[in-house]
Design an enzyme around this catalytic site. Structure first.
Site, mmCIF file in Angstrom:
data_model
loop_
_atom_site.group_PDB
_atom_site.id
_atom_site.type_symbol
_atom_site.label_atom_id
_atom_site.label_comp_id
_atom_site.label_asym_id
_atom_site.label_seq_id
_atom_site.Cartn_x
_atom_site.Cartn_y
_atom_site.Cartn_z
ATOM 1 N N TYR A 321 0.831 -1.198 0.000
ATOM 2 C CA TYR A 321 0.000 0.000 0.000
ATOM 3 C C TYR A 321 0.866 1.248 0.000
ATOM 4 O O TYR A 321 1.797 1.362 0.800
ATOM 5 C CB TYR A 321 -0.927 -0.008 1.218
ATOM 6 C CG TYR A 321 -1.676 1.287 1.447
ATOM 7 C CD1 TYR A 321 -2.506 1.802 0.449
ATOM 8 C CD2 TYR A 321 -1.562 1.996 2.627
ATOM 9 C CE1 TYR A 321 -3.197 2.996 0.649
ATOM 10 C CE2 TYR A 321 -2.257 3.177 2.839
ATOM 11 C CZ TYR A 321 -3.071 3.673 1.837
ATOM 12 O OH TYR A 321 -3.740 4.847 2.030
ATOM 13 N N CYS A 322 0.559 2.183 -0.913
ATOM 14 C CA CYS A 322 1.223 3.486 -0.960
ATOM 15 C C CYS A 322 2.739 3.289 -1.096
ATOM 16 O O CYS A 322 3.204 2.590 -1.987
ATOM 17 C CB CYS A 322 0.834 4.312 0.259
ATOM 18 S SG CYS A 322 1.443 6.014 0.284
ATOM 19 N N LEU A 323 3.506 3.902 -0.204
ATOM 20 C CA LEU A 323 4.954 3.776 -0.253
ATOM 21 C C LEU A 323 5.390 2.329 -0.079
ATOM 22 O O LEU A 323 6.414 1.906 -0.635
ATOM 23 C CB LEU A 323 5.566 4.663 0.835
ATOM 24 C CG LEU A 323 7.076 4.827 0.877
ATOM 25 C CD1 LEU A 323 7.620 5.267 -0.472
ATOM 26 C CD2 LEU A 323 7.460 5.831 1.955
ATOM 27 N N GLY A 325 3.838 -0.125 -1.377
ATOM 28 C CA GLY A 325 3.702 -0.712 -2.706
ATOM 29 C C GLY A 325 4.879 -0.375 -3.598
ATOM 30 O O GLY A 325 5.336 -1.209 -4.398
#
Length: 590
Positions: A321-323, A325
């Site tokens: 998720y987000c960073l 990812g």
């Protein structure tokens, strides 16, 4: 070659070898002089005063704009003409000689704004906003980056002067004051006093481990950077491949394990998956030298080792998720390069791999800004959550600064506490070296997308990711705009299913089945399929009502083996023994 130049390529027997033409050389580190230390200290102090924004960034944009607007008499005349029309409209509306057009803006949505003189104030504000936007855009010769920054700054300043931000020019505040006989102002003062005394403290309406992050599990491994949580099964049998979730370390992991009704972890466990979650340490000054490579090795790779050892599975479904990812993409590309086939699939939630269209944050990211942030982090060893929150608030000042100010301090109201708001206030820090590498290598130089990102002394490429990809973007994302997330299609040479969901960067991911008003679009592109640009994809893909979570689990199901009995919690006789109950200790760190 000058004697002070050292190669960055390791040579046999520690001997220097001539560098290939495409390999850069760098000088060895030079000790910092007293003068340089003085400069760094000055820059750090300046960053504190400017909320981490480099003045030179704005100065360069202003000079570029000022020089070109001065040489554009036609643009100047058009602005004078527009200003004269606006002045005429103002006086005609103020004297009641023509209807007043209240702008379609939720700040002026109540009926109070339709009455004179507030309708005139709202109309004039909108005219001024439009005039300044026209003045800062469309000037021949100004670079697009400077134009965007000038337009953003003009909008920020205009919004600060909006009539809705002042009690005497906001009819909603005046009406509330009359109705409550001034009690709203007293409540507003109480709210202001409370916020000043409890700055940064999340609401006490929720408790981590009880109301939030409450899915049962055990910490089965920890190192100096993360704890690994294994969640208890709730089904008689499970899929053989576990799911490993890598959250962002810019905030705490439990956005993916919020309340019981909207916990993605609980949902995945209920669908018959063994789920592991990385819980990152909240860095301190002693962690200043933690690098992106530390996060890859101690975070992703150690977690994969543990998940495979505990379950006995040869492969895992990895999700970032987000960073987290972005980091997972780096790890997956490295594993592909090194022929490590322990990934069955990769799921990326609101995560970017290309940063050329990285949204509003890109407005300020250049060499001067990154250097200023580095100098600001030098003395403390990390970037604080307050410093990050301040930057995000400026980018969305209407919603994150002015609207709460009016509601809390003028109307004397408080929004109902909810889990996502609590999580958002529970911030974390960022180690100085890791954050500097992130800004330079990814945001500033876009090394990952351009093939210049090195792991273990060798470059990695996103084309080395050969496992199926499930990619999620969110419609209203200001952190990772969905067209930027979609650009993974340009780099990955594998099957990709792309899903676009309603909501923003956080709320779009926390989109459980049954959530009212949610919709999504999804379609799959097989390996070798022709590329469609984001606009065409959006036009060709019909929206569907509901949550995207079942689409993910259906996709994972056909890429998983036959059901098996649940694995043990940790290894009773091995390295990964079950220890403390979830959510563990790291998530509790202030």
């Amino acid at each position: 070659m000058p004697s002070h130049i050292k190669l960055i390529v390791p040579a046999p027997n520690n001997q220097d070898i001539p560098p290939p033409a495409h390999v850069a050389v760098i000088p060895p580190p030079v000790p910092e002089t007293l003068f340089e230390a003085l400069d760094r200290d000055m820059h750090g102090r300046m960053a504190q005063a400017t909320f981490g924004i480099a003045p030179s960034v704005l100065a360069e944009a202003w000079v570029d704009w000022a020089v070109h607007i001065a040489a554009s008499p036609g643009k100047q005349l058009s602005l004078v003409q527009q200003a004269m029309k606006d002045t005429q409209t103002f006086w005609m509306s103020a004297l009641g000689l023509q209807p007043t057009a209240v702008p379609d803006d939720r700040r002026f949505a109540s009926d109070h704004w339709k009455a004179w003189p507030f309708n005139v104030l709202a109309q004039t504000y909108h005219q001024n906003w439009t005039l300044l936007q026209n003045a800062t855009t469309g000037v021949h010769g100004v670079t697009p980056a400077h134009e965007n920054l000038m337009a953003f700054t003009a909008g920020l300043l205009t919004d600060a002067a909006a009539p809705s931000n002042f009690a005497m020019t906001n009819p909603d505040v005046l009406a509330a004051t009359v109705k409550t006989r001034g009690q709203n102002m007293l409540e507003g003062l109480r709210n202001l006093s409370h916020d000043a005394l409890h700055k940064g403290d999340p609401s006490t309406a929720f408790k981590v481990g009880h109301d939030l992050a409450a899915t049962p599990g055990k910490v089965v491994y920890h190192n100096d950077l993360m704890e690994l949580i294994q969640y208890a099964p709730t089904t008689a049998k499970v899929r053989p491949e576990p799911i490993l979730i890598v959250p962002a370390w810019i905030m705490k992991y439990y956005i993916l394990d919020l309340s019981q009704h909207n916990s993605l972890v609980k949902y995945l466990v209920g669908q018959g998956y063994t789920v592991f979650m990385v819980s990152w340490k909240n860095p301190e000054a002693s962690d200043r030298n933690r690098s992106m490579e530390d996060y890859r090795k101690l975070g992703v790779m150690d977690a994969i080792d543990a998940a495979c050892a505990i379950t006995g599975a040869p492969q895992v479904h990895a999700m970032g998720y987000c960073l987290g990812g972005t980091l997972l993409s780096i790890a997956a590309a490295t594993m592909g390069r090194d022929h490590d086939d322990r990934l069955a699939t990769v799921t990326l939630l609101a995560a970017q791999v290309d940063f050329t269209e990285a949204g509003p944050l890109k407005l300020f990211i250049n060499e001067a800004e990154v250097t200023l942030i580095e100098d600001m982090m030098e003395s403390q060893g990390f970037l604080t959550s307050d410093q990050m929150a301040g930057a995000f608030a400026l980018l969305h000042a209407r919603d994150l600064i002015w609207a709460p100010m009016i509601r809390d301090y003028m109307l004397g109201e408080r929004g109902d506490a909810f889990d996502l708001m609590f999580w958002n206030a529970d911030g974390t820090r960022m180690p100085s070296q890791m954050h500097a590498e992130y800004l330079r290598k990814l945001f500033l130089h876009n090394d990952l997308a351009e093939g210049h990102y090195h792991v273990g002394g060798k470059a990695i490429a996103l084309t080395d990711i050969k496992v199926p990809l499930f990619v999620v973007g969110t419609e209203d994302d200001h952190v990772a705009p969905w067209p930027s997330v979609y650009k993974l299609h340009l780099f990955a040479d594998t099957d990709i299913i792309f899903t676009l969901t309603s909501g923003g960067h956080n709320a779009g991911i926390v989109s459980e089945p049954g959530h009212q008003g949610r919709h999504f679009r999804t379609s799959e592109a097989a390996e070798g399929a022709a590329f469609r640009d984001p606009g065409d994809w959006l036009a060709d893909t019909e929206p569907q009502d509901g949550s995207w979570w079942p689409v993910l689990t259906d996709w994972l199901l056909v890429r998983s083996g036959k059901d098996i009995p649940p694995p043990p919690m940790g290894q009773p006789n091995g390295r990964y023994k079950a220890g403390a109950d979830a959510p563990g200790a790291y998530v509790m760190q202030p």
